[in-house]
Each structure stands twice: as structure tokens, then as C-alpha cells.
Design a protein around this motif. Structure first.
Motif, PDB file in Angstrom:
ATOM      1  N   LYS A  85      -1.048   6.982  -4.498  1.00 22.07           N
ATOM      2  CA  LYS A  85      -0.538   5.666  -4.113  1.00 22.07           C
ATOM      3  C   LYS A  85      -1.364   5.076  -2.971  1.00 22.07           C
ATOM      4  O   LYS A  85      -1.722   3.889  -3.002  1.00 22.07           O
ATOM      5  CB  LYS A  85       0.932   5.777  -3.721  1.00 22.07           C
ATOM      6  N   PHE A  86      -1.667   5.909  -1.977  1.00 24.01           N
ATOM      7  CA  PHE A  86      -2.465   5.428  -0.846  1.00 24.01           C
ATOM      8  C   PHE A  86      -3.844   4.982  -1.332  1.00 24.01           C
ATOM      9  O   PHE A  86      -4.331   3.906  -0.951  1.00 24.01           O
ATOM     10  CB  PHE A  86      -2.615   6.531   0.201  1.00 24.01           C
ATOM     11  N   GLU A  87      -4.457   5.812  -2.173  1.00 26.12           N
ATOM     12  CA  GLU A  87      -5.797   5.472  -2.669  1.00 26.12           C
ATOM     13  C   GLU A  87      -5.764   4.171  -3.468  1.00 26.12           C
ATOM     14  O   GLU A  87      -6.626   3.302  -3.301  1.00 26.12           O
ATOM     15  CB  GLU A  87      -6.341   6.598  -3.540  1.00 26.12           C
ATOM     16  N   ARG A  88      -4.776   4.010  -4.327  1.00 21.56           N
ATOM     17  CA  ARG A  88      -4.662   2.813  -5.158  1.00 21.56           C
ATOM     18  C   ARG A  88      -4.506   1.558  -4.294  1.00 21.56           C
ATOM     19  O   ARG A  88      -5.178   0.547  -4.519  1.00 21.56           O
ATOM     20  CB  ARG A  88      -3.466   2.977  -6.092  1.00 21.56           C
ATOM     21  N   ARG A  89      -3.654   1.644  -3.286  1.00 15.34           N
ATOM     22  CA  ARG A  89      -3.403   0.479  -2.447  1.00 15.34           C
ATOM     23  C   ARG A  89      -4.584   0.174  -1.527  1.00 15.34           C
ATOM     24  O   ARG A  89      -4.912  -0.994  -1.280  1.00 15.34           O
ATOM     25  CB  ARG A  89      -2.125   0.675  -1.638  1.00 15.34           C
ATOM     26  N   PHE A  90      -5.216   1.245  -1.023  1.00 12.30           N
ATOM     27  CA  PHE A  90      -6.359   0.987  -0.145  1.00 12.30           C
ATOM     28  C   PHE A  90      -7.524   0.395  -0.926  1.00 12.30           C
ATOM     29  O   PHE A  90      -8.263  -0.451  -0.419  1.00 12.30           O
ATOM     30  CB  PHE A  90      -6.789   2.264   0.579  1.00 12.30           C
ATOM     31  N   ARG A  91      -7.676   0.826  -2.166  1.00 12.75           N
ATOM     32  CA  ARG A  91      -8.726   0.241  -3.002  1.00 12.75           C
ATOM     33  C   ARG A  91      -8.438  -1.241  -3.264  1.00 12.75           C
ATOM     34  O   ARG A  91      -9.373  -2.042  -3.408  1.00 12.75           O
ATOM     35  CB  ARG A  91      -8.868   1.010  -4.307  1.00 12.75           C
ATOM     36  N   HIS A  92      -7.176  -1.610  -3.323  1.00 12.82           N
ATOM     37  CA  HIS A  92      -6.820  -3.025  -3.455  1.00 12.82           C
ATOM     38  C   HIS A  92      -7.283  -3.791  -2.209  1.00 12.82           C
ATOM     39  O   HIS A  92      -7.815  -4.914  -2.320  1.00 12.82           O
ATOM     40  CB  HIS A  92      -5.305  -3.171  -3.627  1.00 12.82           C
ATOM     41  N   ILE A  93      -7.083  -3.190  -1.039  1.00 10.92           N
ATOM     42  CA  ILE A  93      -7.549  -3.815   0.205  1.00 10.92           C
ATOM     43  C   ILE A  93      -9.056  -4.024   0.146  1.00 10.92           C
ATOM     44  O   ILE A  93      -9.568  -5.115   0.452  1.00 10.92           O
ATOM     45  CB  ILE A  93      -7.170  -2.944   1.423  1.00 10.92           C
TER      46      ILE A  93
ATOM     47  N   GLY B 208       0.085   2.493   5.157  1.00 12.02           N
ATOM     48  CA  GLY B 208      -0.277   3.906   5.128  1.00 12.02           C
ATOM     49  C   GLY B 208       0.807   4.779   4.542  1.00 12.02           C
ATOM     50  O   GLY B 208       0.645   5.985   4.488  1.00 12.02           O
ATOM     51  N   GLY B 209       1.901   4.186   4.092  1.00 11.56           N
ATOM     52  CA  GLY B 209       2.985   5.017   3.574  1.00 11.56           C
ATOM     53  C   GLY B 209       3.591   4.420   2.339  1.00 11.56           C
ATOM     54  O   GLY B 209       3.014   3.581   1.677  1.00 11.56           O
TER      55      GLY B 209
ATOM     56  N   LEU C 165      -6.525  -4.813  11.690  1.00 14.93           N
ATOM     57  CA  LEU C 165      -5.424  -4.033  11.141  1.00 14.93           C
ATOM     58  C   LEU C 165      -4.365  -4.952  10.533  1.00 14.93           C
ATOM     59  O   LEU C 165      -3.801  -4.644   9.472  1.00 14.93           O
ATOM     60  CB  LEU C 165      -4.806  -3.146  12.225  1.00 14.93           C
ATOM     61  N   ASP C 166      -4.085  -6.087  11.201  1.00 15.94           N
ATOM     62  CA  ASP C 166      -3.087  -7.015  10.672  1.00 15.94           C
ATOM     63  C   ASP C 166      -3.509  -7.559   9.309  1.00 15.94           C
ATOM     64  O   ASP C 166      -2.680  -7.707   8.402  1.00 15.94           O
ATOM     65  CB  ASP C 166      -2.870  -8.175  11.646  1.00 15.94           C
ATOM     66  N   GLU C 167      -4.790  -7.861   9.151  1.00 20.05           N
ATOM     67  CA  GLU C 167      -5.285  -8.366   7.866  1.00 20.05           C
ATOM     68  C   GLU C 167      -5.135  -7.305   6.781  1.00 20.05           C
ATOM     69  O   GLU C 167      -4.704  -7.596   5.658  1.00 20.05           O
ATOM     70  CB  GLU C 167      -6.756  -8.772   7.989  1.00 20.05           C
ATOM     71  N   MET C 168      -5.497  -6.062   7.126  1.00 17.07           N
ATOM     72  CA  MET C 168      -5.394  -4.991   6.134  1.00 17.07           C
ATOM     73  C   MET C 168      -3.937  -4.691   5.806  1.00 17.07           C
ATOM     74  O   MET C 168      -3.602  -4.373   4.654  1.00 17.07           O
ATOM     75  CB  MET C 168      -6.128  -3.741   6.631  1.00 17.07           C
TER      76      MET C 168
ATOM     77  N   GLN D 225       0.561  -4.908   1.953  1.00 15.93           N
ATOM     78  CA  GLN D 225       1.843  -5.406   1.485  1.00 15.93           C
ATOM     79  C   GLN D 225       1.700  -6.151   0.162  1.00 15.93           C
ATOM     80  O   GLN D 225       2.579  -6.076  -0.711  1.00 15.93           O
ATOM     81  CB  GLN D 225       2.471  -6.317   2.541  1.00 15.93           C
ATOM     82  N   ALA D 226       0.575  -6.848  -0.007  1.00 16.19           N
ATOM     83  CA  ALA D 226       0.324  -7.546  -1.271  1.00 16.19           C
ATOM     84  C   ALA D 226       0.154  -6.540  -2.405  1.00 16.19           C
ATOM     85  O   ALA D 226       0.669  -6.740  -3.517  1.00 16.19           O
ATOM     86  CB  ALA D 226      -0.920  -8.428  -1.153  1.00 16.19           C
ATOM     87  N   ALA D 227      -0.562  -5.461  -2.122  1.00 17.01           N
ATOM     88  CA  ALA D 227      -0.740  -4.414  -3.136  1.00 17.01           C
ATOM     89  C   ALA D 227       0.599  -3.775  -3.468  1.00 17.01           C
ATOM     90  O   ALA D 227       0.887  -3.472  -4.636  1.00 17.01           O
ATOM     91  CB  ALA D 227      -1.726  -3.363  -2.621  1.00 17.01           C
ATOM     92  N   LYS D 228       1.423  -3.583  -2.459  1.00 11.77           N
ATOM     93  CA  LYS D 228       2.747  -2.980  -2.645  1.00 11.77           C
ATOM     94  C   LYS D 228       3.611  -3.841  -3.561  1.00 11.77           C
ATOM     95  O   LYS D 228       4.336  -3.311  -4.417  1.00 11.77           O
ATOM     96  CB  LYS D 228       3.404  -2.818  -1.280  1.00 11.77           C
ATOM     97  N   ARG D 229       3.499  -5.151  -3.413  1.00 10.78           N
ATOM     98  CA  ARG D 229       4.326  -6.046  -4.225  1.00 10.78           C
ATOM     99  C   ARG D 229       3.927  -6.034  -5.697  1.00 10.78           C
ATOM    100  O   ARG D 229       4.712  -6.462  -6.552  1.00 10.78           O
ATOM    101  CB  ARG D 229       4.255  -7.472  -3.665  1.00 10.78           C
ATOM    102  N   LEU D 230       2.733  -5.541  -5.973  1.00 13.65           N
ATOM    103  CA  LEU D 230       2.277  -5.459  -7.360  1.00 13.65           C
ATOM    104  C   LEU D 230       2.836  -4.226  -8.069  1.00 13.65           C
ATOM    105  O   LEU D 230       2.679  -4.086  -9.280  1.00 13.65           O
ATOM    106  CB  LEU D 230       0.740  -5.403  -7.410  1.00 13.65           C
TER     107      LEU D 230
END
Length: 267
Positions: free
Chosen positions: A220-228, A265-266, A244-247, A252-257
Motif C-alpha cells: 500500500k505504501f509503495e502504491r501510494r508513494f508511486r502515485h506521489i 505514511g500509513g 511535505l505538505d504537498e506530498m 491523500q489523493a492516492a488514498k481517495r482512489l
């Protein structure tokens, strides 16, 4: 070299040739149990990876690599007159017969339970403690589960997962206390270890495999960070140039998907 008819005999002969003191492979001749142990562990993980990927061709190859490690260890033992491959195969066959008396017992007596059999084996090997026989070389998460399960069998366990959550808060507080008093690295490491141990206990109590849970969190972390990364790359930027605020906003945008939500980070 001759080619024995059975594949296992061919493999054993091949290993003998590799380990020949004069005509063998220099690298193979130099190895010992300790030096090849990391390779044995690695091959076992590669077997598990092939299974996880449902790659049957890779599984066949990786099982062969793992078998080669067993043959390697047995050959080293044979050279010092301790045991050989046949002794290894005989020992595991005997153990399986011993541990399945309901299938192999001939006298009709009621068979003991699996744990009773294993306890008898540990006692015969000189270990009578509840925690005896749990390998120290196991991955720490796996060993933690086994230690906790053994202790739970004699009643050393929480009744309610909520009690473990309370303990988790206590251990987190102890990490904070160490950070507030100077953050001695050894003491912080000790407290973080306690925190992780309680996390494993919570997973065990909830019938969750902590290794699998952490693997899912990693994915999950890898998937979301790759979205960033992808979002920033579309703007001609990279994470090092973003705040950090931008990331966090992109996280959060990746999370909503995804079906479930979480924080930076969690989860």
C-alpha cells in the motif's frame, strides 16, 4: 562423470564433484554450513515468492535451488563423517511417521495429540522449557508469534485484544518518555522493540498473520508513494523538490482512489 539413473543420485554425485578437494569448484570447496546458510534462507524466500506469484515454472526452478542447498549442507556433513543425505531423508521420514500415529500406528492405541508429540520430541532432545525448540534464526516477526503462542498454551496471554491495545498505548508512551529524556539509542531501540512485540501480539490475538499484514502495508505504501512520484513527474518535479505538505496532499489523493483510507505514511 557418470550419470546415475535417478535424478537425486545425479544431484548427489554432482555435489560430490563440486566439493572434490582437487578437481572441484574452488568456491564450492571453500563453503561451510555458516557461509551458505544465508543462501538457504534466500532460496526458501524465493520459493515463497514463486508461490505468491502463482508462477509454476519458477516454483519448479526455485524448489530445485532449495533442494540443492539441502544437498550442499548434507555433503559438508558427510565429508566430516557426521551424517549424509540419506540420513537427512530418513530422519524426516521417521519424524513424519512419528507425528502421524493415526495413520501409521499398528497397535490401535489412541494417538497422542500433535503438540504432545512435539513436546516429547523436545524433551528427548534435552529441552523441557515451554519456549525450547524455537529457532533463533527465524525472522523476528515469525519468532515473536511462535514465542507468544507457546506462552499462551500455558495461560500467559491476554483474554481480550482491547487489553493489548492498552498495552500498546503504554509501550508507545515509554518510547515518548525515552525521547523526552535524551533519546539514548539503545534504550529507544529496546522500547521500540517492545512496541513491535505488542503489535505482533495484537495481530496474533486477532488471528492475523503479522508478516502478511506488514506485506500488505508495504504494498500500500509503495502504491501510494508511486502515485506521489507520478503526479510530481507530470509537473516536471520530483519528491525531493516538493514539500511535505504537498506530498501529504498527493498521498491523500492516492488514498481517495482506493476503497480504504489512511494517513501519511500509513493506512
Amino acid at each position: 562423470m557418470d550419470h546415475p539413473s535417478r535424478p537425486i543420485d545425479r544431484l548427489l554425485a554432482l555435489m560430490a564433484r563440486l566439493r572434490h578437494p582437487e578437481q572441484g569448484c574452488p568456491w564450492d570447496r571453500e563453503q561451510n554450513w555458516a557461509s551458505i546458510a544465508p543462501y538457504t534462507i534466500e532460496e526458501a524466500y524465493e520459493v515463497a515468492d514463486a508461490i505468491a506469484r502463482d508462477d509454476v515454472a519458477a516454483l519448479k526452478e526455485e524448489l530445485g535451488d532449495l533442494l540443492f542447498q539441502v544437498v550442499f549442507h548434507a555433503r559438508i556433513a558427510e565429508e566430516s563423517g557426521r551424517f549424509d543425505f540419506d540420513a537427512v531423508a530418513t530422519a524426516i521420514a521417521d519424524k513424519m511417521v512419528r507425528r502421524h500415529p493415526h495413520l501409521f500406528a499398528a497397535d490401535g492405541t489412541p494417538p497422542p495429540g500433535w503438540e504432545e508429540i512435539k513436546q516429547a520430541e523436545r524433551a528427548a532432545a534435552g529441552g523441557n522449557g515451554v519456549l525450547d525448540g524455537i529457532a533463533r534464526a527465524l525472522p523476528p516477526l515469525t519468532r515473536a508469534v511462535k514465542l507468544q503462542r507457546r506462552a499462551a498454551r500455558v495461560g500467559f496471554d491476554w483474554d481480550d485484544p482491547r487489553a493489548i491495545l492498552a498495552k500498546l498505548e503504554e509501550e508507545a508512551g515509554e518510547v515518548v518518555a525515552e525521547l523526552d529524556t535524551g533519546a539514548d539509542p539503545d534504550r529507544v531501540e529496546d522500547e521500540v522493540g517492545d512496541l513491535l512485540f505488542v503489535c505482533v501480539n495484537l495481530a496474533r490475538k486477532l488471528a492475523i498473520d503479522p508478516d502478511r499484514a506488514l506485506a500488505r502495508a508495504n504494498e500500500k505504501f509503495e502504491r501510494r508513494f508511486r502515485h506521489i512520484e507520478a503526479a510530481l513527474r507530470a509537473e516536471g518535479r520530483d519528491p525531493a523538490a516538493a514539500s511535505l505538505d504537498e506530498m501529504e496532499a498527493l498521498w491523500q489523493a492516492a488514498k481517495r482512489l482506493e476503497p480504504k483510507a489512511g494517513g501519511a505514511g500509513g493506512g
